[in-house]
Design a protein around this motif. Structure first.
Motif, PDB file in Angstrom:
ATOM      1  N   ASP A 174     -50.552  17.916 -37.177  1.00 41.27           N
ATOM      2  CA  ASP A 174     -49.929  16.674 -36.701  1.00 41.27           C
ATOM      3  C   ASP A 174     -48.480  16.687 -37.195  1.00 41.27           C
ATOM      4  OD1 ASP A 174     -48.963  13.959 -36.517  1.00 41.27           O
ATOM      5  OD2 ASP A 174     -51.043  13.306 -36.279  1.00 41.27           O
ATOM      6  N   LEU A 175     -47.567  17.078 -36.304  1.00 39.26           N
ATOM      7  CA  LEU A 175     -46.174  17.260 -36.712  1.00 39.26           C
ATOM      8  C   LEU A 175     -45.523  15.944 -37.113  1.00 39.26           C
ATOM      9  CD1 LEU A 175     -44.964  19.939 -34.125  1.00 39.26           C
ATOM     10  CD2 LEU A 175     -45.967  20.270 -36.399  1.00 39.26           C
ATOM     11  N   ASP A 176     -45.871  14.860 -36.447  1.00 40.74           N
ATOM     12  CA  ASP A 176     -45.313  13.562 -36.821  1.00 40.74           C
ATOM     13  C   ASP A 176     -45.717  13.188 -38.246  1.00 40.74           C
ATOM     14  OD1 ASP A 176     -44.031  13.184 -34.369  1.00 40.74           O
ATOM     15  OD2 ASP A 176     -45.793  12.252 -33.471  1.00 40.74           O
ATOM     16  N   ALA A 177     -46.999  13.419 -38.577  1.00 40.96           N
ATOM     17  CA  ALA A 177     -47.463  13.123 -39.940  1.00 40.96           C
ATOM     18  C   ALA A 177     -46.780  14.032 -40.953  1.00 40.96           C
ATOM     19  CB  ALA A 177     -48.986  13.278 -40.016  1.00 40.96           C
ATOM     20  N   ALA A 178     -46.577  15.296 -40.583  1.00 41.57           N
ATOM     21  CA  ALA A 178     -45.889  16.221 -41.489  1.00 41.57           C
ATOM     22  C   ALA A 178     -44.441  15.791 -41.708  1.00 41.57           C
ATOM     23  CB  ALA A 178     -45.947  17.634 -40.922  1.00 41.57           C
ATOM     24  N   ILE A 179     -43.798  15.332 -40.649  1.00 40.36           N
ATOM     25  CA  ILE A 179     -42.416  14.852 -40.762  1.00 40.36           C
ATOM     26  C   ILE A 179     -42.344  13.650 -41.705  1.00 40.36           C
ATOM     27  CG2 ILE A 179     -40.590  13.666 -39.459  1.00 40.36           C
ATOM     28  CD1 ILE A 179     -41.276  15.577 -37.121  1.00 40.36           C
ATOM     29  N   LYS A 180     -43.245  12.714 -41.534  1.00 43.05           N
ATOM     30  CA  LYS A 180     -43.248  11.517 -42.381  1.00 43.05           C
ATOM     31  C   LYS A 180     -43.431  11.869 -43.853  1.00 43.05           C
ATOM     32  CE  LYS A 180     -45.030   8.290 -38.889  1.00 43.05           C
ATOM     33  NZ  LYS A 180     -46.199   7.488 -38.456  1.00 43.05           N
ATOM     34  N   ARG A 181     -44.256  12.899 -44.124  1.00 41.69           N
ATOM     35  CA  ARG A 181     -44.558  13.277 -45.505  1.00 41.69           C
ATOM     36  C   ARG A 181     -43.547  14.258 -46.083  1.00 41.69           C
ATOM     37  NH1 ARG A 181     -49.644  13.923 -47.519  1.00 41.69           N
ATOM     38  NH2 ARG A 181     -48.592  15.449 -48.856  1.00 41.69           N
ATOM     39  N   GLY A 182     -42.653  14.792 -45.243  1.00 40.52           N
ATOM     40  CA  GLY A 182     -41.717  15.786 -45.726  1.00 40.52           C
ATOM     41  C   GLY A 182     -42.344  17.145 -45.977  1.00 40.52           C
ATOM     42  N   ILE A 183     -43.454  17.418 -45.300  1.00 39.27           N
ATOM     43  CA  ILE A 183     -44.140  18.709 -45.435  1.00 39.27           C
ATOM     44  C   ILE A 183     -43.420  19.746 -44.574  1.00 39.27           C
ATOM     45  CG2 ILE A 183     -46.296  19.931 -44.914  1.00 39.27           C
ATOM     46  CD1 ILE A 183     -47.730  17.224 -45.441  1.00 39.27           C
ATOM     47  N   THR A 184     -43.259  20.945 -45.097  1.00 36.39           N
ATOM     48  CA  THR A 184     -42.711  22.048 -44.310  1.00 36.39           C
ATOM     49  C   THR A 184     -43.821  22.664 -43.472  1.00 36.39           C
ATOM     50  OG1 THR A 184     -40.971  22.552 -45.916  1.00 36.39           O
ATOM     51  CG2 THR A 184     -41.609  24.321 -44.412  1.00 36.39           C
ATOM     52  N   VAL A 185     -43.550  22.867 -42.183  1.00 36.12           N
ATOM     53  CA  VAL A 185     -44.477  23.548 -41.276  1.00 36.12           C
ATOM     54  C   VAL A 185     -43.778  24.816 -40.795  1.00 36.12           C
ATOM     55  CG1 VAL A 185     -45.842  23.402 -39.163  1.00 36.12           C
ATOM     56  CG2 VAL A 185     -45.459  21.338 -40.554  1.00 36.12           C
ATOM     57  N   ALA A 186     -44.451  25.944 -40.944  1.00 35.43           N
ATOM     58  CA  ALA A 186     -43.845  27.220 -40.562  1.00 35.43           C
ATOM     59  C   ALA A 186     -44.885  28.094 -39.875  1.00 35.43           C
ATOM     60  CB  ALA A 186     -43.277  27.930 -41.792  1.00 35.43           C
ATOM     61  N   TYR A 218     -38.796  30.976 -38.282  1.00 32.69           N
ATOM     62  CA  TYR A 218     -40.159  30.679 -38.718  1.00 32.69           C
ATOM     63  C   TYR A 218     -40.416  29.177 -38.863  1.00 32.69           C
ATOM     64  CZ  TYR A 218     -40.765  35.628 -40.130  1.00 32.69           C
ATOM     65  OH  TYR A 218     -40.882  36.997 -40.164  1.00 32.69           O
ATOM     66  N   LEU A 219     -39.366  28.384 -38.897  1.00 35.07           N
ATOM     67  CA  LEU A 219     -39.513  26.963 -39.211  1.00 35.07           C
ATOM     68  C   LEU A 219     -39.904  26.137 -37.986  1.00 35.07           C
ATOM     69  CD1 LEU A 219     -36.460  26.413 -41.571  1.00 35.07           C
ATOM     70  CD2 LEU A 219     -38.884  26.395 -42.211  1.00 35.07           C
ATOM     71  N   ILE A 220     -40.820  25.196 -38.202  1.00 34.74           N
ATOM     72  CA  ILE A 220     -41.189  24.212 -37.182  1.00 34.74           C
ATOM     73  C   ILE A 220     -40.778  22.817 -37.644  1.00 34.74           C
ATOM     74  CG2 ILE A 220     -43.086  23.240 -35.832  1.00 34.74           C
ATOM     75  CD1 ILE A 220     -42.467  26.194 -35.240  1.00 34.74           C
ATOM     76  N   VAL A 221     -41.108  22.471 -38.876  1.00 28.08           N
ATOM     77  CA  VAL A 221     -40.717  21.193 -39.477  1.00 28.08           C
ATOM     78  C   VAL A 221     -40.191  21.475 -40.879  1.00 28.08           C
ATOM     79  CG1 VAL A 221     -41.581  19.013 -40.431  1.00 28.08           C
ATOM     80  CG2 VAL A 221     -42.334  19.766 -38.164  1.00 28.08           C
ATOM     81  N   GLN A 222     -39.081  20.853 -41.214  1.00 30.01           N
ATOM     82  CA  GLN A 222     -38.548  20.943 -42.579  1.00 30.01           C
ATOM     83  C   GLN A 222     -37.598  19.775 -42.813  1.00 30.01           C
ATOM     84  OE1 GLN A 222     -35.775  24.165 -43.911  1.00 30.01           O
ATOM     85  NE2 GLN A 222     -37.397  24.651 -45.376  1.00 30.01           N
ATOM     86  N   GLY A 223     -37.604  19.257 -44.044  1.00 28.32           N
ATOM     87  CA  GLY A 223     -36.665  18.207 -44.399  1.00 28.32           C
ATOM     88  C   GLY A 223     -36.828  16.922 -43.611  1.00 28.32           C
ATOM     89  N   GLY A 224     -38.055  16.627 -43.190  1.00 28.42           N
ATOM     90  CA  GLY A 224     -38.299  15.368 -42.487  1.00 28.42           C
ATOM     91  C   GLY A 224     -37.938  15.379 -41.014  1.00 28.42           C
ATOM     92  N   GLY A 225     -37.880  16.571 -40.394  1.00 30.22           N
ATOM     93  CA  GLY A 225     -37.585  16.631 -38.964  1.00 30.22           C
ATOM     94  C   GLY A 225     -37.932  17.989 -38.396  1.00 30.22           C
ATOM     95  N   LEU A 226     -37.939  18.089 -37.071  1.00 28.88           N
ATOM     96  CA  LEU A 226     -38.130  19.379 -36.431  1.00 28.88           C
ATOM     97  C   LEU A 226     -36.984  20.297 -36.824  1.00 28.88           C
ATOM     98  CD1 LEU A 226     -39.212  18.198 -32.861  1.00 28.88           C
ATOM     99  CD2 LEU A 226     -40.688  19.201 -34.609  1.00 28.88           C
ATOM    100  N   GLU A 236     -39.166  10.137 -32.411  1.00 27.27           N
ATOM    101  CA  GLU A 236     -37.811  10.061 -32.954  1.00 27.27           C
ATOM    102  C   GLU A 236     -37.729   9.153 -34.182  1.00 27.27           C
ATOM    103  OE1 GLU A 236     -35.100   8.961 -29.903  1.00 27.27           O
ATOM    104  OE2 GLU A 236     -35.414  10.793 -28.725  1.00 27.27           O
ATOM    105  N   ASP A 237     -38.595   8.140 -34.242  1.00 27.15           N
ATOM    106  CA  ASP A 237     -38.570   7.236 -35.390  1.00 27.15           C
ATOM    107  C   ASP A 237     -39.020   7.921 -36.665  1.00 27.15           C
ATOM    108  OD1 ASP A 237     -37.724   5.185 -33.750  1.00 27.15           O
ATOM    109  OD2 ASP A 237     -39.749   4.435 -33.376  1.00 27.15           O
ATOM    110  N   ASP A 238     -39.761   9.039 -36.521  1.00 31.03           N
ATOM    111  CA  ASP A 238     -40.265   9.741 -37.684  1.00 31.03           C
ATOM    112  C   ASP A 238     -39.219  10.656 -38.295  1.00 31.03           C
ATOM    113  OD1 ASP A 238     -42.690   8.540 -37.379  1.00 31.03           O
ATOM    114  OD2 ASP A 238     -43.594  10.187 -36.263  1.00 31.03           O
ATOM    115  N   GLN A 239     -38.243  11.068 -37.494  1.00 27.29           N
ATOM    116  CA  GLN A 239     -37.269  12.040 -37.975  1.00 27.29           C
ATOM    117  C   GLN A 239     -36.163  11.360 -38.750  1.00 27.29           C
ATOM    118  OE1 GLN A 239     -36.487  15.579 -35.763  1.00 27.29           O
ATOM    119  NE2 GLN A 239     -37.468  14.734 -33.944  1.00 27.29           N
ATOM    120  N   LYS A 240     -35.887  11.907 -39.912  1.00 26.70           N
ATOM    121  CA  LYS A 240     -34.852  11.322 -40.769  1.00 26.70           C
ATOM    122  C   LYS A 240     -33.478  11.652 -40.206  1.00 26.70           C
ATOM    123  CE  LYS A 240     -37.787  11.883 -44.849  1.00 26.70           C
ATOM    124  NZ  LYS A 240     -37.923  12.553 -46.154  1.00 26.70           N
ATOM    125  N   SER A 241     -32.568  10.719 -40.386  1.00 24.84           N
ATOM    126  CA  SER A 241     -31.208  10.952 -39.921  1.00 24.84           C
ATOM    127  C   SER A 241     -30.470  11.838 -40.917  1.00 24.84           C
ATOM    128  CB  SER A 241     -30.476   9.633 -39.763  1.00 24.84           C
ATOM    129  OG  SER A 241     -30.459   8.940 -40.986  1.00 24.84           O
TER     130      SER A 241
END
Length: 390
Positions: free
Chosen positions: A128-140, A365-373, A385-390
């Motif tokens: 769940d990429l949105d959940a990963a973004i909210k948590r700041g989890i890196t997805v690779a 290799y990166l899909i999600v990092q630092g709170g965004g795609l 878009e609301d999940d991604q940090k500015s």
């Protein structure tokens, strides 16, 4: 740190004592110039079965030598699964698209220490990429490691469907010589219109491998290919998948699963295609409507459907795609040949080395990092878009 690795079960007769081939061809660089995985070390022999539980992606010696804990399991379904029991104190979860550990928002919430969700191979939509973004989890993921493997599988399936290979083989296996039965559903691929949904690395590889068959090639993608590639391959571009599907005989799907592609091939779109068309789907099962595919094969609107992606995975024994007419389905195997396993296992170790040592993970290799795609994820996926940090 604790690393939980979810892999498919070993062969029914046990882990292989020997292999058909004693070596793999050496590939120095991927098409387009990307280098192969470059880990600092490697604790396996290329060509071994690494993607099953006993293979452990060749990671145990590396991880334990650094003081990390490795848990390897194939048990991933239900609240009492090994995966769910190990999640609360897991720092890293590794999975494969072929036996995905579905990291839902609920599971991510139950894994407060999780920092990295890593796909050994290509495709991160089981997270769940949105959940990963909210948590700041890196997805690779190990981009390109098994792209050519999938492309070869797709071309094989196209030819198998059009030439009616699987039913013909079955007649032979059963002792028959049913020539008329075999050829009454068999055609030449030559001269047909073949279209690719998404012309990324896999899609382009399919197009290049089909070019010598003297077919007319078509594609659609969010980003149009350079003019020189279109001219080289004789490609016709379509703005939408709907427009492409109506103008070809064969569709090969290579798009990632996201809100724009989920359920794309529904009854309306299938009915707009040429009667007797073929679909090959080595991308994600939910890009097509499961029951609409069955109905289209039963009525003859589709002449064949093949693929190796199902939902859920593994598919239940009563899944209708197992028994629908003129299907060429396989388990999810296209990207996990022994050749591909050597590359994505090495790439998994490369990513882990960077993660543990605080070094940048390759952008591709990166899909999600630092709170965004990020990286490949920013080019291939969409997120809230609301999940991604500015």
């Amino acid at each position: 740190m604790k690393v939980v690795c979810v892999l498919y079960p070993d062969p029914v007769d046990g882990y292989p004592p020997r292999y058909a081939r004693g070596h793999l061809p050496e590939i120095e660089v991927y098409p387009g110039g990307q280098t192969l995985p470059t880990p600092e070390g490697q604790d396996f022999e290329a060509g071994e079965l690494l993607g099953s539980v006993s293979g452990e992606l060749g990671l145990r010696q590396f991880l334990e030598s650094r003081g990390h804990t490795l848990v390897v399991t194939s048990d991933k379904e239900g609240p009492e699964s090994v995966l769910d029991r190990e999640l609360p104190d897991a720092d890293v979860v590794i999975s494969q698209p072929f036996w995905p550990a579905y990291l839902t928002a609920e599971r991510i919430a139950n894994a407060p220490k999780l920092k990295l969700a890593l796909t050994a191979g290509i495709g991160s939509d089981h997270v769940d990429l949105d959940a990963a973004i909210k948590r700041g989890i890196t997805v690779a993921e190990v981009t390109y490691s098994n792209s050519i493997s999938v492309a070869e599988h797709a071309v094989m399936m196209i030819l198998s469907l059009v030439r009616n290979y699987l039913p013909s083989h079955k007649f032979s296996e059963d002792g028959g010589w049913n020539i008329a039965d075999c050829v009454s559903h068999a055609y030449d691929l030559e001269g047909m219109d073949v279209g690719v949904i998404a012309a990324g690395r896999i899609g382009q590889a399919v197009l290049r491998r089909l070019k010598p068959f003297d077919v007319r090639l078509h594609y659609t993608d969010k980003r149009r290919l350079p003019k020189e590639i279109e001219e080289e391959l004789g490609l016709t571009f379509y703005e939408t998948a709907q427009d492409l599907a109506r103008n070809v005989d064969v569709v090969s799907i290579h798009a990632p699963l996201h809100p724009e592609t989920r359920g794309l091939f529904n009854t309306e779109l299938l009915n707009s295609m040429r009667k007797g068309s073929y679909i090959v789907n080595t991308a994600r099962a939910q890009i097509v409507d499961r029951d609409a595919i069955v109905r289209a094969l039963q009525t003859g609107q589709l002449a064949g459907y093949a693929g190796d992606v199902w939902y859920p995975q593994p598919a239940p024994p009563n899944h209708p795609w197992r028994t629908m007419p003129f299907n060429g389905m396989t388990p999810h195997i296209s990207g996990t040949t022994l050749t591909a396993q050597a590359r994505y296992s090495a790439g998994t170790r490369e990513i882990l080395e960077c993660f543990f040592d605080g070094k940048p993970i390759r952008d591709e290799y990166l899909i999600v990092q630092g709170g965004g795609l990020a990286g490949t994820g920013a080019a291939s996926y969409t997120a809230d878009e609301d999940d991604q940090k500015s």
